[in-house]
Design a protein around this motif. Structure first.
Motif, mmCIF file in Angstrom:
data_model
loop_
_atom_site.group_PDB
_atom_site.id
_atom_site.type_symbol
_atom_site.label_atom_id
_atom_site.label_comp_id
_atom_site.label_asym_id
_atom_site.label_seq_id
_atom_site.Cartn_x
_atom_site.Cartn_y
_atom_site.Cartn_z
ATOM 1 N N ILE A 291 0.849 -1.190 0.000
ATOM 2 C CA ILE A 291 0.000 0.000 0.000
ATOM 3 C C ILE A 291 0.887 1.244 0.000
ATOM 4 N N PRO A 292 0.693 2.181 -0.897
ATOM 5 C CA PRO A 292 1.512 3.398 -0.918
ATOM 6 C C PRO A 292 1.376 4.180 0.377
ATOM 7 N N LYS A 293 2.394 4.948 0.686
ATOM 8 C CA LYS A 293 2.467 5.601 1.998
ATOM 9 C C LYS A 293 1.273 6.506 2.296
ATOM 10 N N GLY A 294 0.806 7.271 1.324
ATOM 11 C CA GLY A 294 -0.313 8.166 1.594
ATOM 12 C C GLY A 294 -1.575 7.432 1.985
ATOM 13 N N VAL A 295 -1.833 6.308 1.323
ATOM 14 C CA VAL A 295 -3.004 5.494 1.622
ATOM 15 C C VAL A 295 -2.775 4.664 2.873
ATOM 16 N N ALA A 296 -1.554 4.128 3.002
ATOM 17 C CA ALA A 296 -1.230 3.253 4.134
ATOM 18 C C ALA A 296 -1.391 3.973 5.461
ATOM 19 N N ALA A 297 -1.041 5.258 5.500
ATOM 20 C CA ALA A 297 -1.118 6.004 6.756
ATOM 21 C C ALA A 297 -2.526 5.976 7.325
ATOM 22 N N LYS A 298 -3.509 6.235 6.472
ATOM 23 C CA LYS A 298 -4.890 6.271 6.943
ATOM 24 C C LYS A 298 -5.435 4.870 7.184
ATOM 25 N N LEU A 299 -5.064 3.941 6.331
ATOM 26 C CA LEU A 299 -5.562 2.576 6.489
ATOM 27 C C LEU A 299 -5.032 1.947 7.777
ATOM 28 N N GLU A 300 -3.757 2.139 8.065
ATOM 29 C CA GLU A 300 -3.168 1.579 9.281
ATOM 30 C C GLU A 300 -3.763 2.232 10.525
ATOM 31 N N PHE A 301 -3.937 3.546 10.464
ATOM 32 C CA PHE A 301 -4.521 4.249 11.615
ATOM 33 C C PHE A 301 -5.945 3.787 11.857
ATOM 34 N N PHE A 302 -6.723 3.662 10.777
ATOM 35 C CA PHE A 302 -8.111 3.225 10.939
ATOM 36 C C PHE A 302 -8.176 1.806 11.470
ATOM 37 N N ALA A 303 -7.304 0.931 10.986
ATOM 38 C CA ALA A 303 -7.299 -0.454 11.458
ATOM 39 C C ALA A 303 -7.042 -0.521 12.957
ATOM 40 N N GLN A 304 -6.206 0.386 13.460
ATOM 41 C CA GLN A 304 -5.879 0.407 14.889
ATOM 42 C C GLN A 304 -6.978 1.036 15.729
ATOM 43 N N HIS A 305 -7.778 1.932 15.118
ATOM 44 C CA HIS A 305 -8.786 2.684 15.881
ATOM 45 C C HIS A 305 -10.195 2.509 15.310
ATOM 46 N N LYS A 306 -10.406 1.443 14.552
ATOM 47 C CA LYS A 306 -11.651 1.275 13.794
ATOM 48 C C LYS A 306 -12.910 1.314 14.649
ATOM 49 N N ASP A 307 -12.833 0.835 15.880
ATOM 50 C CA ASP A 307 -14.031 0.761 16.711
ATOM 51 C C ASP A 307 -14.289 2.051 17.485
ATOM 52 N N GLU A 308 -13.432 3.054 17.258
ATOM 53 C CA GLU A 308 -13.640 4.359 17.894
ATOM 54 C C GLU A 308 -14.493 5.279 17.031
ATOM 55 N N PHE A 309 -14.690 4.898 15.763
ATOM 56 C CA PHE A 309 -15.429 5.756 14.833
ATOM 57 C C PHE A 309 -16.738 5.094 14.415
ATOM 58 N N ASP A 310 -17.763 5.923 14.223
ATOM 59 C CA ASP A 310 -19.025 5.407 13.684
ATOM 60 C C ASP A 310 -19.361 6.027 12.331
ATOM 61 N N THR A 311 -18.526 6.988 11.887
ATOM 62 C CA THR A 311 -18.784 7.685 10.630
ATOM 63 C C THR A 311 -17.493 7.814 9.832
ATOM 64 N N LEU A 312 -17.566 7.483 8.541
ATOM 65 C CA LEU A 312 -16.408 7.567 7.647
ATOM 66 C C LEU A 312 -16.732 8.466 6.461
ATOM 67 N N LEU A 313 -15.730 9.249 6.052
ATOM 68 C CA LEU A 313 -15.829 10.062 4.843
ATOM 69 C C LEU A 313 -14.773 9.554 3.866
ATOM 70 N N VAL A 314 -15.182 9.024 2.728
ATOM 71 C CA VAL A 314 -14.244 8.396 1.794
ATOM 72 C C VAL A 314 -14.335 9.082 0.438
ATOM 73 N N GLY A 315 -13.176 9.515 -0.076
ATOM 74 C CA GLY A 315 -13.193 10.162 -1.385
ATOM 75 C C GLY A 315 -11.843 10.726 -1.762
ATOM 76 N N THR A 316 -11.860 11.702 -2.651
ATOM 77 C CA THR A 316 -10.652 12.329 -3.161
ATOM 78 C C THR A 316 -10.241 13.491 -2.254
ATOM 79 N N SER A 317 -9.335 14.313 -2.776
ATOM 80 C CA SER A 317 -8.914 15.499 -2.025
ATOM 81 C C SER A 317 -10.059 16.473 -1.804
ATOM 82 N N SER A 318 -11.105 16.376 -2.615
ATOM 83 C CA SER A 318 -12.281 17.243 -2.409
ATOM 84 C C SER A 318 -13.003 16.907 -1.114
ATOM 85 N N ILE A 319 -12.784 15.711 -0.596
ATOM 86 C CA ILE A 319 -13.274 15.317 0.726
ATOM 87 C C ILE A 319 -12.185 15.554 1.766
ATOM 88 N N TYR A 320 -10.985 15.129 1.436
ATOM 89 C CA TYR A 320 -9.833 15.200 2.338
ATOM 90 C C TYR A 320 -9.647 16.596 2.920
#
Length: 339
Positions: free
Chosen positions: A35-64
């Motif tokens: 996984i490239p570093k930009g994507v990996a950073a968020k994916l790894e963080f979410f995997a570690q804290h996945k049960d702390e969030f109930d809402t996700l925003l997924v998209g391009t830089s227009s969301i970011y």
């Protein structure tokens, strides 16, 4: 050259090719995806804290760069709906790359996820060379490659077989490019460097996750007067030529599939069109698989198209992002409360 020699050479070639394919498949199954570093950073963080969030925003830089989880959660709370939000926006993460990332998110098996906002757009067949090879390769598994090839061969979803045949020559560069990337991924090209020289990605992760580690960070300052004049002129043209635009058949099908998969884990998918300069109303081909929240309408949301809050065609300043987040949160609460 005798017939027996030719037969022997062909047989040896086939054996060598089969050995390469089998070896590649074994290594591919044993190694985790690169996984490239930009994507990996968020994916790894979410995997570690996945049960702390109930809402996700997924998209391009227009969301970011345009939706602040802090502000979103405050607005929803003030309106009687508590949320804990993570911004999973990634620069230039268009379909079908976003579908690969959604698969990785689902693999983490989040237990408390209730709402998933998906930026909604067509499947892209053109590659963004500025992102680099690693970013292009990692999502080219067969489901995503096949989806891209089908779109390249039949962009309008025409059922007639000869349309696809006629597109073979027109789309040849796209077909070759995506098949090459699939082969690179399957053949584990470049994996030796990753294994022998692992990179420390902490600094990159801190940057990608933003100052509050909620996935959001600011994009920049308002456009210059010259850019503002150009933006206003092009916006006027977009408004004048706006026409209803259904999603392409391949994106439509994929979004419906992911909406069903999120429903299976107790979450609701919502579909978002950010305040892009593109003004044509986006729609699903039939009834949408979830609420569709469209903000690419300068008539309804003039405050989001004021050049004072625009960085460019797709991005907002801090002031613009604050307003967009507020509007999105309020519309979300309104939709949730509808009978």
């Amino acid at each position: 050259m005798s017939t027996s020699t030719i037969t022997k050479n062909v047989l040896c070639t086939c054996v060598a090719l089969a050995a390469f394919v089998v070896t590649s498949a074994i290594f591919h199954s044993l190694l985790p995806p690169l996984i490239p570093k930009g994507v990996a950073a968020k994916l790894e963080f979410f995997a570690q804290h996945k049960d702390e969030f109930d809402t996700l925003l997924v998209g391009t830089s227009s969301i970011y760069y345009s939706i602040s989880p802090q502000i979103f959660d405050r607005i929803t709370s003030e309106n009687g709906l508590s949320t804990r939000t993570f911004n999973f926006g990634i620069d230039a993460m268009h379909p079908p790359e976003n579908f690969y990332v959604l698969d990785q998110i689902l693999k983490t098996q989040p237990r408390n996820l209730k709402w998933v906002f998906l930026e909604t757009a067509d499947v892209e067949t053109k590659l963004h060379k500025v992102l680099g090879t690693e970013r292009a390769v990692y999502w080219h598994d067969w489901p995503r490659t096949s989806l891209t090839l089908r779109k390249a061969l039949n962009p309008r979803g025409d059922p007639r077989w000869y349309i696809k045949v006629s597109r073979l020559w027109v789309a040849r560069r796209d077909l070759v490019a995506h098949l090459t990337l699939f082969a690179q991924r399957f053949g584990n090209v470049g994996r030796a460097r990753e294994i022998l020289f692992p990179q420390d990605r902490k600094a990159e992760a801190d940057l990608e996750l933003g100052p509050r580690r909620d996935g959001y960070r600011l994009a920049g300052h308002a456009m210059s007067p010259e850019d503002a004049a150009s933006f206003q002129e092009r916006l006027g043209e977009e408004i004048a030529h706006a026409r209803p635009k259904p999603l392409d058949a391949f994106a439509d099908e994929a979004y419906r599939s992911y909406a069903a998969r999120f429903r299976a884990i107790g979450a609701t998918a919502l579909f978002v069109v950010p305040p892009l300069i593109f003004q044509s109303p986006v729609s699903f081909r039939q009834s949408p698989p979830g609420p569709l929240l469209s903000f690419n309408d300068a008539g309804i949301y003039p405050m989001l198209f004021d050049t004072k809050v625009r960085i460019d065609d797709a991005h907002l300043t801090n002031e613009g992002a604050t307003e967009f987040t507020r509007l999105l949160a309020q519309e979300f609460v309104h939709r949730v409360r509808q009978p």
